[in-house]
Enzyme design. Structure first.
Site, short mmCIF file in Angstrom:
data_model
loop_
_atom_site.label_atom_id
_atom_site.label_comp_id
_atom_site.label_asym_id
_atom_site.label_seq_id
_atom_site.Cartn_x
_atom_site.Cartn_y
_atom_site.Cartn_z
N TYR A 68 59.68 -12.86 23.90
CA TYR A 68 58.93 -12.31 22.94
C TYR A 68 57.38 -12.01 23.15
O TYR A 68 57.15 -10.87 23.34
CB TYR A 68 59.03 -13.17 21.76
N SER A 75 50.93 -9.53 18.92
CA SER A 75 51.32 -10.76 18.65
C SER A 75 50.38 -11.75 19.19
O SER A 75 50.00 -11.84 20.36
CB SER A 75 52.79 -11.33 18.85
#
Length: 259
Positions: free
Chosen positions: A164, A151
């Protein structure tokens, strides 16, 4: 007739987790347009998975949907057996590409993140990737390729994304270790790190929130939020033989966010 069967059996096969929606779906269909067959997983929505199967068929390629909860490691032996059987149905013993795409999102501050939230993130976004890859290694061809979905948040610090982003950063490191340890089998491993993409991930927050979408566009050099078609074709290209010498890299596909 035998020549056509042989040719079909030589067609590459990819395994894509989370292939019924979002970036996984786009990856399956991008591979289909390149003539790559797919075995892809879905969590619960069989109807959406069947739509992907039908769209791949329209592109002239076979896709097979298998149910899998990527956070349940105890089911991976049975899943590997399913994959083995499906490969046999496709006239193959091994597959060529693995795309570890399935994941869950999370948005909460460091102060308010619960142990349960962190455990879920770890099970799905890291532990599942680690052990599913391990279970499938006997079935991937020597000279095959693996793509792990990372990500932009493993580089770009956005408050509320610490758990995350940190686990996606762990995927970046795992990718390099996999590339090193699997190098003897000539298996290339890379991480693809999308920026903010307009899908239903995170409840569709980038796609459906005009203000957030505008903010993303303003911090992106190319002036807009990303779309699934910006990612799936890139992954398909990375898996192709044209990129056979790309290995152990984190490749951010974000249109130039926060540069």
């Amino acid at each position: 007739m035998s020549d056509s069967i042989t040719a079909f059996s030589d067609t590459p096969i990819a395994i894509v987790t989370g292939g019924s929606r979002g970036l996984g779906r786009n990856t399956v269909l991008s591979l289909a347009r390149r003539g790559v067959r797919s075995i892809f997983t879905y969590n619960a929505n069989r109807a959406e998975a069947e739509k992907v199967v039908a769209l791949a068929a329209e592109a002239g390629t076979k896709a097979v949907a298998l149910q899998l909860e990527v956070g349940e490691v105890s089911t991976f032996d049975a899943f590997a057996d399913q994959v083995r059987g499906t490969l046999g149905d496709l006239g193959a013993e091994r597959f060529d590409y693995l795309v570890n795409n399935a994941g869950v999102s999370h948005h909460n501050s460091i102060e308010k993140t619960t142990e349960e939230e962190m455990d879920t993130l770890y099970r799905v976004n890291f532990k599942g990737v680690f052990f599913l890859t391990q279970k499938l290694l006997p079935l991937i061809k020597d000279g095959g390729r693996i793509v792990n979905l990372s990500s932009g948040l493993s580089r770009i610090v956005v408050p509320g994304s610490a758990p995350y982003g940190s686990l996606k950063a762990a995927i970046d490191v795992l990718t390099r270790y996999q590339a090193k340890e699997l190098g003897g089998r000539r298996i290339a491993v890379n991480a693809v790190a999308p920026g903010a993409i307009q899908t239903d991930f995170s409840g569709g927050m980038v796609r459906d929130n005009p203000e957030l979408n505008r903010q993303v566009a303003e911090m992106t050099a190319l002036g807009r939020a990303g779309e699934p078609d910006d990612i799936g074709p890139m992954i398909a290209a990375l898996l192709s033989d044209d990129n056979r010498w790309v290995n152990a890299q984190r490749i951010e596909v974000s249109g130039g966010m926060a540069i």
